[in-house]
Enzyme design. Sequence first.
Site, PDB file in Angstrom:
ATOM      1  CG  HIS A 100     -39.486  12.334  -9.624  1.00  0.00           C
ATOM      2  ND1 HIS A 100     -40.670  11.681  -9.830  1.00  0.00           N
ATOM      3  CD2 HIS A 100     -38.518  11.392  -9.779  1.00  0.00           C
ATOM      4  CE1 HIS A 100     -40.436  10.395 -10.097  1.00  0.00           C
ATOM      5  NE2 HIS A 100     -39.137  10.199 -10.046  1.00  0.00           N
ATOM      6  CG  ASP A 103     -42.838  11.078  -6.603  1.00  0.00           C
ATOM      7  OD1 ASP A 103     -42.757  12.181  -7.165  1.00  0.00           O
ATOM      8  OD2 ASP A 103     -43.794  10.307  -6.793  1.00  0.00           O
TER       9      ASP A 103
END
Length: 403
Positions: free
Chosen positions: A253, A230
């Site tokens: 991310h 993430d």
Amino acid sequence: MAIPKVVGFVLLLGIAIFSSKVAECAPFGSRRGLLETVFDVTKFGARPNTEADSARGFMMAWRSACQSSGPAKLVIPPGTFTTGETIFQGPCSSPRPITIEIQGTVLSATDISLYTRGAWISIEHVDGIVVTGGGTLNGQGNSSWQYADKSGSTPPLPSSLVFQTVKSSSVNNINFVDSKGVHLKITDSSDITVSKIKITAPGTSPNTDGLHISQTININVTDSDIGTGDDCIGIGDGTSNVYISNINCGPGHGISIGSLGKRLNEKDVKGIIIRNCTFHSTSNGARIKTYMGSPSLQVSDVVYEDLILDNVKNPIVIDQHYHSKDRNEPSKVKLVDIHFKNIRGTTNSKAPVALNCSEALPCDGIELVDIDLAPIGNIGPLLAATCQNAKTILGGKNNPPAC
Ligand SMILES: *[C@@H]1O[C@H](CO)[C@@H](O)[C@H](O)[C@H]1NC(C)=O
Ligand SMILES: *[C@@H]1O[C@H](CO)[C@@H](O)[C@H](O)[C@H]1NC(C)=O
Ligand SMILES: *[C@@H]1O[C@H](CO)[C@@H](O)[C@H](O)[C@H]1NC(C)=O
Ligand SMILES: *[C@@H]1O[C@H](CO)[C@@H](O)[C@H](O)[C@H]1NC(C)=O
């Protein structure tokens, strides 16, 4: 033969008192040149290289360190320990700072029912703590990732290390591996430095942010390698005066502000500098995301500067339409004075720059200076930046063309 619990406890206490006396005689020089008492978790019942839960030993060592009359250091020596929920709570009466030196490896017990408060190891209400030592916190997340809830409707899986209401403290030279949830979470805190940490988890692991910061003032994050499933770093509401530099991010991310505006009573985000970072095969580089239908909120004075991108999908993204499927009203998070400067490298997306602001509150003062992106793979020439409800200020080179 079973030793009755009470006897075991008294024995442990005896050992604890004895060991701290011994340690007091052995002068360990602290950084301040004062004598420092060492509280070794194995003297309080923690057992290396077994699967036994050593949480109680860790916490008893902490209690003694926290109540020590002189400078204190809690030591997790070499070896592999396993613990479930482990809470280091203050306030402490010992002189600041207390050091937690992790030399060995700590594994998080895999039974997720052991974690009642969303954290594996949490440090709470402490003023002056240093977490260091070169050791590893391994969340053993693989067995629990199947329970991760991407919709956010059930409580998140436990974060590996949480700073909750902590002041004047640091985390440095620590390795994080495969957290069940967020690797390092810092909330409701102030004057924090994070440096030389290494975070490693698969790019496919769900909701495993590297570092998540919220409700925190004055925090520096430098010289770290973060690869996860993430956000490498996520900045939540109520955060101000953040300086992030020399971070290698990937997989992951990117370095994100948000998501903001999910809940009522969120606070503004202000004064965020992200400088000299590299991104390898990440889905985003610099990203700001806010929920549709949010309460009123402001994000201001943000600088993303000197970023190098290698095969990044969305190098520059403002997305104020997060959760557009289940929320109809526009976002009421106002974005003001957001600077993207000297951002260069390669992208695998035809539309690498998207400034998608709110219909209700257009973005003001979005600066794009010296943006230089090249396509990677067979995707053809890049499309110009897309802008919705965004007032831009342009400077230097803009490749692809800005809007
Ligand atoms: C962050 O770094 C700046 C210098 O770049 C320094 O002035 C400031 O005190 C640091 N803050 C913390 C919390 O370490
Ligand atoms: C978890 O481990 C299994 C077995 O090693 C592996 O096949 C799977 O890809 C891992 N899951 C993730 C998300 O890395
Ligand atoms: C930028 O970061 C890299 C490591 O990622 C470091 O080696 C270099 O010294 C940094 N440059 C500056 C100006 O801080
Ligand atoms: C911007 O948001 C709209 C929703 O209003 C969406 O349809 C569009 O795809 C978004 N554009 C980009 C580039 O993200």
